[in-house]
Write a protein that holds these residues in place. Structure first.
Motif, mmCIF file in Angstrom:
data_model
loop_
_atom_site.group_PDB
_atom_site.id
_atom_site.type_symbol
_atom_site.label_atom_id
_atom_site.label_comp_id
_atom_site.label_asym_id
_atom_site.label_seq_id
_atom_site.Cartn_x
_atom_site.Cartn_y
_atom_site.Cartn_z
ATOM 1 N N THR A 184 0.838 -1.214 0.000
ATOM 2 C CA THR A 184 0.000 0.000 0.000
ATOM 3 C C THR A 184 0.865 1.253 0.000
ATOM 4 O O THR A 184 0.665 2.164 -0.810
ATOM 5 C CB THR A 184 -0.923 0.011 1.237
ATOM 6 N N TYR A 185 1.849 1.300 0.911
ATOM 7 C CA TYR A 185 2.703 2.494 1.005
ATOM 8 C C TYR A 185 3.620 2.639 -0.209
ATOM 9 O O TYR A 185 3.869 3.753 -0.688
ATOM 10 C CB TYR A 185 3.522 2.457 2.291
ATOM 11 N N LEU A 186 4.121 1.526 -0.724
ATOM 12 C CA LEU A 186 5.019 1.588 -1.878
ATOM 13 C C LEU A 186 4.285 2.060 -3.132
ATOM 14 O O LEU A 186 4.838 2.805 -3.942
ATOM 15 C CB LEU A 186 5.666 0.224 -2.119
ATOM 16 N N LYS A 187 3.032 1.651 -3.296
ATOM 17 C CA LYS A 187 2.246 2.144 -4.440
ATOM 18 C C LYS A 187 2.026 3.652 -4.341
ATOM 19 O O LYS A 187 2.090 4.369 -5.351
ATOM 20 C CB LYS A 187 0.899 1.418 -4.498
ATOM 21 N N GLN A 188 1.781 4.131 -3.117
ATOM 22 C CA GLN A 188 1.630 5.582 -2.922
ATOM 23 C C GLN A 188 2.936 6.299 -3.260
ATOM 24 O O GLN A 188 2.941 7.365 -3.895
ATOM 25 C CB GLN A 188 1.234 5.873 -1.472
ATOM 26 N N ALA A 189 4.052 5.715 -2.821
ATOM 27 C CA ALA A 189 5.360 6.316 -3.102
ATOM 28 C C ALA A 189 5.627 6.364 -4.603
ATOM 29 O O ALA A 189 6.136 7.362 -5.134
ATOM 30 C CB ALA A 189 6.460 5.525 -2.390
ATOM 31 N N ILE A 190 5.277 5.287 -5.313
ATOM 32 C CA ILE A 190 5.503 5.226 -6.767
ATOM 33 C C ILE A 190 4.688 6.301 -7.487
ATOM 34 O O ILE A 190 5.205 7.001 -8.364
ATOM 35 C CB ILE A 190 5.166 3.820 -7.301
ATOM 36 N N ASN A 191 3.418 6.447 -7.116
ATOM 37 C CA ASN A 191 2.577 7.482 -7.739
ATOM 38 C C ASN A 191 3.140 8.874 -7.495
ATOM 39 O O ASN A 191 3.167 9.720 -8.399
ATOM 40 C CB ASN A 191 1.144 7.389 -7.202
ATOM 41 N N MET A 192 3.606 9.113 -6.269
ATOM 42 C CA MET A 192 4.151 10.424 -5.939
ATOM 43 C C MET A 192 5.490 10.658 -6.635
ATOM 44 O O MET A 192 5.795 11.763 -7.081
ATOM 45 C CB MET A 192 4.313 10.547 -4.420
ATOM 46 N N CYS A 193 6.292 9.601 -6.750
ATOM 47 C CA CYS A 193 7.590 9.694 -7.436
ATOM 48 C C CYS A 193 7.389 10.066 -8.904
ATOM 49 O O CYS A 193 8.140 10.871 -9.464
ATOM 50 C CB CYS A 193 8.326 8.357 -7.309
ATOM 51 N N LYS A 194 6.363 9.489 -9.532
ATOM 52 C CA LYS A 194 6.042 9.836 -10.921
ATOM 53 C C LYS A 194 5.611 11.299 -11.031
ATOM 54 O O LYS A 194 5.999 12.010 -11.961
ATOM 55 C CB LYS A 194 4.933 8.934 -11.450
ATOM 56 N N GLU A 195 4.819 11.733 -10.059
ATOM 57 C CA GLU A 195 4.348 13.122 -10.045
ATOM 58 C C GLU A 195 5.515 14.096 -9.922
ATOM 59 O O GLU A 195 5.500 15.186 -10.502
ATOM 60 C CB GLU A 195 3.380 13.316 -8.866
ATOM 61 N N LEU A 196 6.538 13.685 -9.178
ATOM 62 C CA LEU A 196 7.710 14.537 -8.959
ATOM 63 C C LEU A 196 8.764 14.368 -10.045
ATOM 64 O O LEU A 196 9.826 14.983 -9.988
ATOM 65 C CB LEU A 196 8.340 14.214 -7.600
ATOM 66 N N ASN A 197 8.477 13.515 -11.047
ATOM 67 C CA ASN A 197 9.450 13.223 -12.113
ATOM 68 C C ASN A 197 10.768 12.690 -11.537
ATOM 69 O O ASN A 197 11.850 13.070 -11.977
ATOM 70 C CB ASN A 197 9.722 14.472 -12.962
ATOM 71 N N GLY A 198 10.647 11.814 -10.550
ATOM 72 C CA GLY A 198 11.843 11.270 -9.901
ATOM 73 C C GLY A 198 12.375 10.043 -10.617
ATOM 74 O O GLY A 198 12.362 8.925 -10.081
ATOM 75 N N GLU A 199 12.863 10.233 -11.844
ATOM 76 C CA GLU A 199 13.328 9.105 -12.663
ATOM 77 C C GLU A 199 14.451 8.324 -12.004
ATOM 78 O O GLU A 199 14.554 7.101 -12.170
ATOM 79 C CB GLU A 199 13.807 9.597 -14.043
ATOM 80 N N ALA A 200 15.297 9.007 -11.251
ATOM 81 C CA ALA A 200 16.438 8.335 -10.633
ATOM 82 C C ALA A 200 16.005 7.381 -9.530
ATOM 83 O O ALA A 200 16.585 6.305 -9.355
ATOM 84 C CB ALA A 200 17.410 9.372 -10.066
ATOM 85 N N ALA A 201 14.973 7.754 -8.772
ATOM 86 C CA ALA A 201 14.532 6.944 -7.632
ATOM 87 C C ALA A 201 13.495 5.887 -8.006
ATOM 88 O O ALA A 201 13.380 4.858 -7.328
ATOM 89 C CB ALA A 201 13.949 7.863 -6.555
ATOM 90 N N LEU A 202 12.762 6.116 -9.080
ATOM 91 C CA LEU A 202 11.610 5.273 -9.409
ATOM 92 C C LEU A 202 11.941 3.778 -9.559
ATOM 93 O O LEU A 202 11.185 2.937 -9.059
ATOM 94 C CB LEU A 202 10.940 5.791 -10.691
ATOM 95 N N PRO A 203 13.048 3.400 -10.215
ATOM 96 C CA PRO A 203 13.329 1.966 -10.339
ATOM 97 C C PRO A 203 13.375 1.244 -8.991
ATOM 98 O O PRO A 203 12.873 0.120 -8.863
ATOM 99 C CB PRO A 203 14.701 1.928 -11.022
ATOM 100 N N PHE A 204 13.964 1.893 -7.998
ATOM 101 C CA PHE A 204 14.146 1.244 -6.699
ATOM 102 C C PHE A 204 12.836 1.157 -5.917
ATOM 103 O O PHE A 204 12.685 0.292 -5.045
ATOM 104 C CB PHE A 204 15.222 1.988 -5.911
ATOM 105 N N ARG A 205 11.880 2.009 -6.246
ATOM 106 C CA ARG A 205 10.544 1.893 -5.653
ATOM 107 C C ARG A 205 9.887 0.604 -6.164
ATOM 108 O O ARG A 205 9.255 -0.115 -5.394
ATOM 109 C CB ARG A 205 9.672 3.091 -6.011
ATOM 110 N N TYR A 206 10.050 0.321 -7.464
ATOM 111 C CA TYR A 206 9.480 -0.905 -8.029
ATOM 112 C C TYR A 206 10.196 -2.148 -7.496
ATOM 113 O O TYR A 206 9.569 -3.197 -7.302
ATOM 114 C CB TYR A 206 9.547 -0.866 -9.556
ATOM 115 N N LYS A 207 11.495 -2.042 -7.266
ATOM 116 C CA LYS A 207 12.229 -3.186 -6.710
ATOM 117 C C LYS A 207 11.693 -3.538 -5.318
ATOM 118 O O LYS A 207 11.485 -4.717 -4.996
ATOM 119 C CB LYS A 207 13.718 -2.865 -6.628
ATOM 120 N N ALA A 208 11.468 -2.505 -4.485
ATOM 121 C CA ALA A 208 10.917 -2.731 -3.141
ATOM 122 C C ALA A 208 9.499 -3.311 -3.238
ATOM 123 O O ALA A 208 9.119 -4.177 -2.440
ATOM 124 C CB ALA A 208 10.909 -1.427 -2.356
ATOM 125 N N LEU A 209 8.719 -2.830 -4.223
ATOM 126 C CA LEU A 209 7.362 -3.346 -4.415
ATOM 127 C C LEU A 209 7.401 -4.822 -4.805
ATOM 128 O O LEU A 209 6.589 -5.632 -4.327
ATOM 129 C CB LEU A 209 6.640 -2.529 -5.491
#
Length: 384
Positions: free
Chosen positions: A284-309
């Motif tokens: 639940t929290y990781l999906k929220q983080a991924i949506n927010m990361c996309k909103e912030l254009n955080g291309e550098a961090a986004l892969p690792f959000r999916y790895k944790a998911l």
């Protein structure tokens, strides 16, 4: 023998000449003064115009700093470009503009580091340092040495070099009694010693940082320091100790509407719940983080959000979703690496541009071209 009449005439002539000279200067001053006043007023108008423009860019960067980092970066680069475009000397405002330019480079370093552009981040931090050293802004150096340390450790893989920068930051902060800077520097010391598995020094510095931030820190600083402390506790598998600090950090980021900090906090909560045996909450929290990361254009961090998911889904036993999240992680990481390699290749091409032009029809050009190709091939293989 000179007569009395001649003497009188001579004295009268001298007096007349003095009057003429005095009147000349009076008339000249009457002519020059308006020009001086006009020039002064023109200078003041230019100062006001440029100050307003610089403050406009700086204000827009601050306004977007926590919610739209790409926008903040854009305004900071415009600020630097505008100050560099000034051709008229600004003696009355010179140091003000130097401070703003140094601050712009400092915060640009932060944003580039956040996007994993560590080399650029280190260069920008050094530019901020150079301006401060050149223009007697020594009291502002602590934050830039600190910023350079955080960028340097990533590109140089030199913890000793980063530690040296941190120690310089600490010395400046202590000299000028900058307690708020010290609390952040202590936190970074804690992180660096943690990476080196020096638990004793790591915890000692973190405790100093937390003690200071609890007593004098702003909400923003508390959120950052609590998040850092929670991170090192998770590193040491102290999930019970980390949780209260992580909760407080997330609550403060939410209160301050700091999306950058909040996204990191949600990501950390996702990892926490996965590790303590509640992976469904982690998802639940990781999906929220991924949506927010996309909103912030955080291309550098986004892969690792999916790895944790992917790991959270795996802990649940949902291997289909785990595989899909892992493929997303892999594809995004590969895409990011391709972009990074392309950037580096462009830099190499730029470095060789002049020599290539000189030797365009020569054997030397062909030799250098092959050398460049092998050099890049070697770099690409090492990184892959």
């Amino acid at each position: 023998m000179i007569s009395k009449t001649s003497k009188k005439n001579s004295s009268a002539q001298k007096f007349y000449n003095i009057l003429r000279v005095r009147n000349y200067f009076i008339h000249l001053s009457v002519f020059i003064m308006p020009l001086f006043v006009f020039g002064q007023k023109k200078q003041e108008k230019l100062d006001i115009r440029d100050s307003l423009k610089v403050e406009e860019f700086y204000g827009l960067a601050v306004k977007n700093s926590d919610r739209k980092p790409k926008e903040a970066k854009k305004y900071l680069y415009q600020l630097v470009e505008y100050i560099d475009s000034m051709v008229v000397p600004r003696k009355s405002k010179k140091n003000h503009f130097n401070k703003r330019k140094a601050a712009a480079y400092h915060f640009l370093s932060y944003y580039e580091r956040r996007e994993n552009n560590f080399e650029e981040a280190a260069i920008l931090a050094q530019k901020s340092i150079d301006i401060k050293l050149e223009h007697g802004l020594d009291s502002l150096l602590a934050m830039s040495y600190h910023q350079k340390a955080k960028a340097w450790v990533a590109i140089m893989n030199s913890r000793e070099g980063a530690m040296q920068q941190l120690k310089m930051a600490e010395q400046v902060a202590e000299k000028y009694k900058q307690t708020r800077e010290l609390m952040e520097i202590y936190s970074s010391f804690g992180s660096f010693y943690g990476v080196m598995n020096d638990t004793v020094n790591s915890m000692a510095y973190y405790k100093k940082s937390i003690h200071l931030v609890d007593s004098i820190g702003t909400d923003y600083q508390k959120a950052a320091m609590y998040a850092n402390y929670a991170s090192i506790l998770r590193r040491y598998n102290d999930f019970e100790g980390n949780f209260p600090y992580l909760q407080k950090a997330v609550a403060l980021h939410t209160k301050n509407n700091n999306l950058i900090g909040l996204e990191s906090g949600l990501y950390a909560l996702g990892i926490h719940y996965t590790k303590v045996g509640e992976p469904q909450k982690g998802v639940t929290y990781l999906k929220q983080a991924i949506n927010m990361c996309k909103e912030l254009n955080g291309e550098a961090a986004l892969p690792f959000r999916y790895k944790a998911l992917s790991e959270a889904y795996k802990a649940i036993g949902n291997y289909k979703e785990s595989r899909e999240a892992f493929i997303e992680y892999y594809d995004l990481l590969e895409k990011r690496d391709d972009v990074e390699k392309a950037k580096r290749l462009t830099k190499l091409e730029t470095m060789f541009a002049y020599e290539k032009q000189k030797a365009i029809d020569s054997i030397k050009f062909l030799t250098e071209k092959r050398k460049l190709a092998f050099w890049w091939y070697d770099i690409a293989n090492k990184e892959s």
